[in-house]
Design a protein around this motif. Sequence first.
Motif, PDB file in Angstrom:
ATOM      1  N   ASN A  43       0.920  -1.308   0.024  1.00 40.17           N
ATOM      2  CA  ASN A  43      -0.086  -0.068  -0.141  1.00 40.17           C
ATOM      3  C   ASN A  43       0.604   1.231  -0.016  1.00 40.17           C
ATOM      4  N   ASP A  44       1.905   1.373   0.820  1.00 38.78           N
ATOM      5  CA  ASP A  44       2.845   2.437   0.656  1.00 38.78           C
ATOM      6  C   ASP A  44       3.556   2.634  -0.629  1.00 38.78           C
ATOM      7  N   PHE A  45       3.951   1.783  -1.096  1.00 41.74           N
ATOM      8  CA  PHE A  45       4.704   1.782  -2.513  1.00 41.74           C
ATOM      9  C   PHE A  45       3.628   2.011  -3.538  1.00 41.74           C
ATOM     10  N   ALA A  46       2.561   1.540  -3.481  1.00 44.30           N
ATOM     11  CA  ALA A  46       1.519   1.767  -4.479  1.00 44.30           C
ATOM     12  C   ALA A  46       1.052   3.167  -4.539  1.00 44.30           C
ATOM     13  N   SER A  47       1.129   3.987  -3.549  1.00 40.43           N
ATOM     14  CA  SER A  47       0.845   5.374  -3.507  1.00 40.43           C
ATOM     15  C   SER A  47       1.858   5.995  -4.405  1.00 40.43           C
ATOM     16  N   GLU A  48       2.773   5.734  -4.963  1.00 35.33           N
ATOM     17  CA  GLU A  48       3.772   6.393  -5.608  1.00 35.33           C
ATOM     18  C   GLU A  48       3.824   5.753  -7.025  1.00 35.33           C
ATOM     19  N   GLY A  49       3.237   4.661  -7.324  1.00 35.19           N
ATOM     20  CA  GLY A  49       3.537   4.165  -8.457  1.00 35.19           C
ATOM     21  C   GLY A  49       3.010   2.851  -8.687  1.00 35.19           C
ATOM     22  N   SER A  50       2.798   2.316 -10.007  1.00 40.82           N
ATOM     23  CA  SER A  50       2.209   0.785 -10.165  1.00 40.82           C
ATOM     24  C   SER A  50       3.199  -0.123  -9.879  1.00 40.82           C
ATOM     25  N   ALA A  72      12.010 -10.601  12.276  1.00 43.65           N
ATOM     26  CA  ALA A  72      11.718  -9.742  11.126  1.00 43.65           C
ATOM     27  C   ALA A  72      11.501 -10.683   9.893  1.00 43.65           C
ATOM     28  N   TYR A  73      10.625  -9.968   8.914  1.00 40.74           N
ATOM     29  CA  TYR A  73      10.393 -10.629   7.804  1.00 40.74           C
ATOM     30  C   TYR A  73      10.898  -9.978   6.683  1.00 40.74           C
ATOM     31  N   GLU A  74      11.451 -10.898   5.716  1.00 41.15           N
ATOM     32  CA  GLU A  74      12.376 -10.297   4.516  1.00 41.15           C
ATOM     33  C   GLU A  74      11.293 -10.375   3.312  1.00 41.15           C
ATOM     34  N   GLY A  75      11.360  -9.247   2.497  1.00 42.76           N
ATOM     35  CA  GLY A  75      10.554  -9.237   1.621  1.00 42.76           C
ATOM     36  C   GLY A  75      11.154  -8.388   0.458  1.00 42.76           C
ATOM     37  N   GLY A  76      10.240  -8.232  -0.672  1.00 41.62           N
ATOM     38  CA  GLY A  76      10.493  -7.022  -1.774  1.00 41.62           C
ATOM     39  C   GLY A  76       9.265  -6.633  -2.638  1.00 41.62           C
ATOM     40  N   VAL A  77       9.475  -5.645  -3.320  1.00 40.90           N
ATOM     41  CA  VAL A  77       8.549  -5.074  -4.144  1.00 40.90           C
ATOM     42  C   VAL A  77       9.177  -4.671  -5.466  1.00 40.90           C
ATOM     43  N   SER A  78       8.502  -4.579  -6.544  1.00 44.58           N
ATOM     44  CA  SER A  78       8.928  -4.078  -7.703  1.00 44.58           C
ATOM     45  C   SER A  78       7.829  -3.104  -8.240  1.00 44.58           C
ATOM     46  N   ARG A  79       8.318  -2.177  -8.677  1.00 46.26           N
ATOM     47  CA  ARG A  79       7.374  -0.933  -9.277  1.00 46.26           C
ATOM     48  C   ARG A  79       7.965  -0.416 -10.515  1.00 46.26           C
ATOM     49  N   LEU A  80       7.094   0.399 -11.150  1.00 40.45           N
ATOM     50  CA  LEU A  80       7.552   1.029 -12.211  1.00 40.45           C
ATOM     51  C   LEU A  80       7.870   2.401 -11.877  1.00 40.45           C
ATOM     52  N   GLU A  81       9.255   2.985 -12.385  1.00 41.49           N
ATOM     53  CA  GLU A  81       9.630   4.426 -12.079  1.00 41.49           C
ATOM     54  C   GLU A  81      10.063   4.654 -13.101  1.00 41.49           C
TER      55      GLU A  81
END
Length: 108
Positions: A43-50, A72-81
């Motif tokens: 949700n935090d990342f989606a506010s700045e791009g797809s 802690a959990y480890e993770g990742g996201v990908s988005r278009l910039e």
Amino acid sequence: MNANNNSLNPWLIPVTLGASGIAGKLFGNRQISADRILKLVKNDFASEGSLTGSWINDKAVPFQRFAVKTHAYEGGVSRLEDGEEVDYEFIADAYTGSLLELKRIENN
């Protein structure tokens, strides 16, 4: 790309670590699910791009930064910039959901 995306306030990590440690003491040792944390980060990342993708390990691992110990959990996201896919990896506190670490992965 906007230069502001690469600069973090130098107090962000120490303040977040302190807050997560205090919150953990106040609210007990109940872990948040990995799926819930991934949803918050997305949700935090989606506010700045797809977003184009995301992942999270469903097992929390021990994590220590300075005197603060947690899981802690480890993770990742990908988005278009700027029309290009950019990958980020994160580490999130399993008890509070606070981001403990976030880094942009440089693709060659």
